[in-house]
Design a protein around this motif. Structure first.
Motif, mmCIF file in Angstrom:
data_model
loop_
_atom_site.group_PDB
_atom_site.id
_atom_site.type_symbol
_atom_site.label_atom_id
_atom_site.label_comp_id
_atom_site.label_asym_id
_atom_site.label_seq_id
_atom_site.Cartn_x
_atom_site.Cartn_y
_atom_site.Cartn_z
ATOM 1 N N TYR A 1 0.690 -1.124 -0.004
ATOM 2 C CA TYR A 1 -0.062 0.072 -0.127
ATOM 3 C C TYR A 1 0.953 1.261 0.102
ATOM 4 O O TYR A 1 0.578 2.254 -0.708
ATOM 5 C CB TYR A 1 -0.871 -0.092 1.383
ATOM 6 N N VAL B 1 -4.935 -1.795 -6.607
ATOM 7 C CA VAL B 1 -3.696 -1.302 -7.340
ATOM 8 C C VAL B 1 -3.900 -1.324 -8.751
ATOM 9 O O VAL B 1 -3.385 -0.475 -9.603
ATOM 10 C CB VAL B 1 -2.544 -2.322 -6.915
ATOM 11 N N ALA C 1 2.310 1.970 -3.274
ATOM 12 C CA ALA C 1 0.986 2.554 -4.440
ATOM 13 C C ALA C 1 0.820 3.911 -4.077
ATOM 14 O O ALA C 1 0.532 4.602 -4.975
ATOM 15 C CB ALA C 1 -0.004 1.605 -4.054
ATOM 16 N N ALA D 1 4.285 -2.544 -6.189
ATOM 17 C CA ALA D 1 3.142 -2.721 -5.306
ATOM 18 C C ALA D 1 2.557 -4.299 -5.874
ATOM 19 O O ALA D 1 2.474 -5.080 -4.780
ATOM 20 C CB ALA D 1 2.254 -1.781 -5.103
ATOM 21 N N ARG D 2 2.252 -4.073 -6.996
ATOM 22 C CA ARG D 2 1.766 -5.573 -7.751
ATOM 23 C C ARG D 2 2.631 -6.664 -7.589
ATOM 24 O O ARG D 2 2.021 -7.834 -7.140
ATOM 25 C CB ARG D 2 1.543 -5.144 -9.196
ATOM 26 N N LEU E 1 3.450 1.448 -8.585
ATOM 27 C CA LEU E 1 2.312 0.474 -8.787
ATOM 28 C C LEU E 1 2.818 -0.823 -9.237
ATOM 29 O O LEU E 1 2.187 -1.955 -8.767
ATOM 30 C CB LEU E 1 1.268 1.178 -9.595
#
Length: 583
Positions: A462, A498, A465, A473-474, A470
């Protein structure tokens, strides 16, 4: 001035409202509250079908239809506003304190003691006891409050029935005892103590004769518990809750003598810890994970005290035994690992209520027998004790008012408890303290937290993100899908969020469609894991984004048909249906 009943009721009510006023301004707790409110919000309208699902087709790990019904009423009456839900908890606690007053007053009539002071002391002892704070201040703690309402009502009506022998009062006691476990299962454990109370309550005949005279009350008490288990068996096809509890005691492959002796040692330690907490509740902690081995000795003292209470074979002893009976399933939590902490202060909520008459009796005994010449001094000590309880409870309610405050306190008292650090980091993220949250999560990574616990990684994702990273984060979230099946739904939710953020960053329609397809697959899996009406609406939106209007229309219709009347997405679903059908 002569003390009257309404004076006592007003005093108890006033102190309860003063002590717990800070919690009215608290929001949802990040542990369980948000998940519970979200599930209730998406559960569909409260109609006959919903009631049938709650009471006779539950199929869940916990079987607590009455508690869920009250949360559903919160949703329908005032939109699950946290202040109203906290107020509901406070009022339930007040009802319980008044029931403790009524029970103690009825109890002292057995001893031909007409003064109201013991009942007032018992009511305030329970109302202001700091151990009650966790159940009252935590919306999800309502299970203990609601169960205690019907449990204490059953005890009070049983006392009245033992005097009056009136069939209506006996039936009332039985119904109350049947309803109590519908709020929380552990209520059934009071049964041995209740039967003991009925057996030892004073009467003209000897034991066997008394049991014969009270056969209807005995049958009503036993029948209530049997009726509960019958309803539970009807509602739950595969009772995983009971299986998990028993599995924790027996283990997967059985135990040798040493292992069983060790379990006995743990039992003495756990019960010793709770016994000490009844009278010395400090330090108060939401995340108790470690306790001293010296509590084994306190557990031995508790065993001796229980033997003494059984030997007395009187009403006061029966209250001590009932308190222990209600506390006894706390050991199943330790062995079965059925909650986020092995030990918890909320498990003492009902036992404190049942011990309060004993505390009042002990205080009266000290005044009358031990120190009759120091009556005013004893009164001052008792008032000072209640004052300390009152100030502690106010302070504790203030801590529970704010998630950051609560989890700072929990981490300070349980520094080796990673879930508390993770909850603190989440609370800090929500208040904008990003750097402090990242520092906490970073320290957890260095400390090599248990691999099965993945909330810290979700929080780190989080944070990435929020910073716009992003893809990172993924990549952090994807491996978590396979680590813990119980967390898979939550990880899917984080991945969908996300991906939604990634939609604003892609350049081509093909990339955008790929993200929508991925999110559609994850939503369909979420619906398979945990069916929710709102998810149907979200699936419809994904099909619409992918230009599959026929399937989108089908899911919007399902969402509209099953959504509560005041669901925020119901109107949107109706608009989509109208638009798609007009084409």
């Amino acid at each position: 001035m002569r003390l009257r009943t309404w004076h006592c009721l007003c005093l108890i009510g006033l102190f309860v409202l003063l002590a717990y006023y800070p919690t009215v301004h608290a929001g949802y707790n990040s542990v369980d509250d948000l998940k519970m409110v979200t599930n209730i919000d998406r559960a569909g309208p409260l109609d006959l079908e919903r009631l049938e699902r709650l009471f006779v087709r539950s199929g869940s790990y916990y079987y607590r239809p009455l508690t869920i019904l009250t949360y559903t009423l919160d949703r329908d009456l005032w939109g699950s506003i946290p202040s109203f839900m906290h107020l509901g908890n406070i009022l339930l606690h007040l009802i319980n304190a008044l029931l403790v007053f009524a029970i103690t007053r009825q109890l002292f009539k057995v001893f031909n003691y007409g003064s109201l002071w013991p009942a007032l002391f018992a009511g305030l002892f329970f109302a202001l006891h700091p151990l009650a704070t966790e159940s009252v201040a935590w919306i999800s703690g309502r299970t203990d409050l609601l169960m205690s309402v019907f449990l204490l009502l059953a005890v009070w009506l049983t006392l009245l029935a033992l005097e009056s022998k009136h069939p209506v009062v006996i039936a009332g006691a039985g119904v109350s005892l049947f309803v109590a476990p519908l709020a929380k299962e552990v209520a059934v454990f009071i049964l041995p103590g209740m039967l003991w109370l009925i057996a030892v309550y004073p009467g003209e005949a000897r034991l066997f004769g008394r049991l014969q005279q009270r056969w209807l009350l005995l049958a009503s008490t036993l029948g209530s518990i049997l009726a509960y288990f019958s309803l539970r068996a009807l509602a739950i096809e595969r009772d995983s809750g009971i299986k998990t509890a028993l599995k924790g005691i027996a283990g997967n492959e059985g135990h040798g003598l040493f292992e069983w002796l060790d379990k006995v040692r743990v039992a003495f330690k756990v019960y010793g810890f709770y016994f000490k907490k009844l009278f010395v509740p400090w330090p108060l902690n939401f995340g108790i994970v470690e306790i001293s081995g010296w509590y084994v000795l306190v557990g031995v003292l508790l065993a001796l005290a229980l033997l003494y209470l059984a030997w007395r074979a009187d009403v006061l002893g029966a209250f001590g035994l009932m308190a222990f009976c209600v506390l006894s399933p706390a050991l199943l939590i330790v062995f079965g690992k059925m909650a986020w902490t092995p030990l918890s202060e909320r498990y003492l909520y009902a036992p404190v209520a049942l011990v309060a008459p004993l505390a009042a009796s002990s205080a009266m005994y000290v005044k009358a027998k031990v120190a009759p010449s120091f009556g005013p001094l004893v009164n001052m000590v008792l008032i000072a004790g209640l004052g300390i309880f009152f100030s502690t409870t106010i302070h504790r309610a203030w801590i529970w008012q704010d998630n950051v405050r609560l989890y700072r306190d929990t981490v300070a008292k349980s520094p080796n408890f990673p879930p508390a650090k993770s909850e603190l980091a989440s609370a800090l993220f929500k208040t904008g303290s990003i750097e402090e949250a990242k520092k906490i999560l970073g320290s957890m990574q260095v400390d090599d937290s248990p691999a099965s616990y993945i909330s810290d990684d979700m929080n780190l994702a989080y944070a990435l993100a929020v910073e716009g990273k992003l893809d990172d984060a993924r990549q952090m979230l994807l491996p978590l899908l396979e680590q813990n099946p119980k967390k898979r739904f939550d990880v899917l939710q984080s991945l969908i969020k996300v991906n939604d953020m990634r939609l604003g960053k892609v350049d081509t329609p093909e990339s955008e469609a790929a993200i929508h397809r991925e999110n559609l697959d994850w939503l369909l899996e979420q619906q398979r894991l945990k069916p929710q009406v709102f998810t149907l609406y979200r699936i419809g939106k994904r099909y619409l984004a992918l230009e599959d209007e026929a399937r989108a229309l089908d899911y919007f219709k399902k969402a509209y048909a099953q959504a509560p009347q005041d669901a925020h997405y119901r109107g949107a679903a109706a608009t989509q249906i109208s638009r798609l059908e007009s084409r």
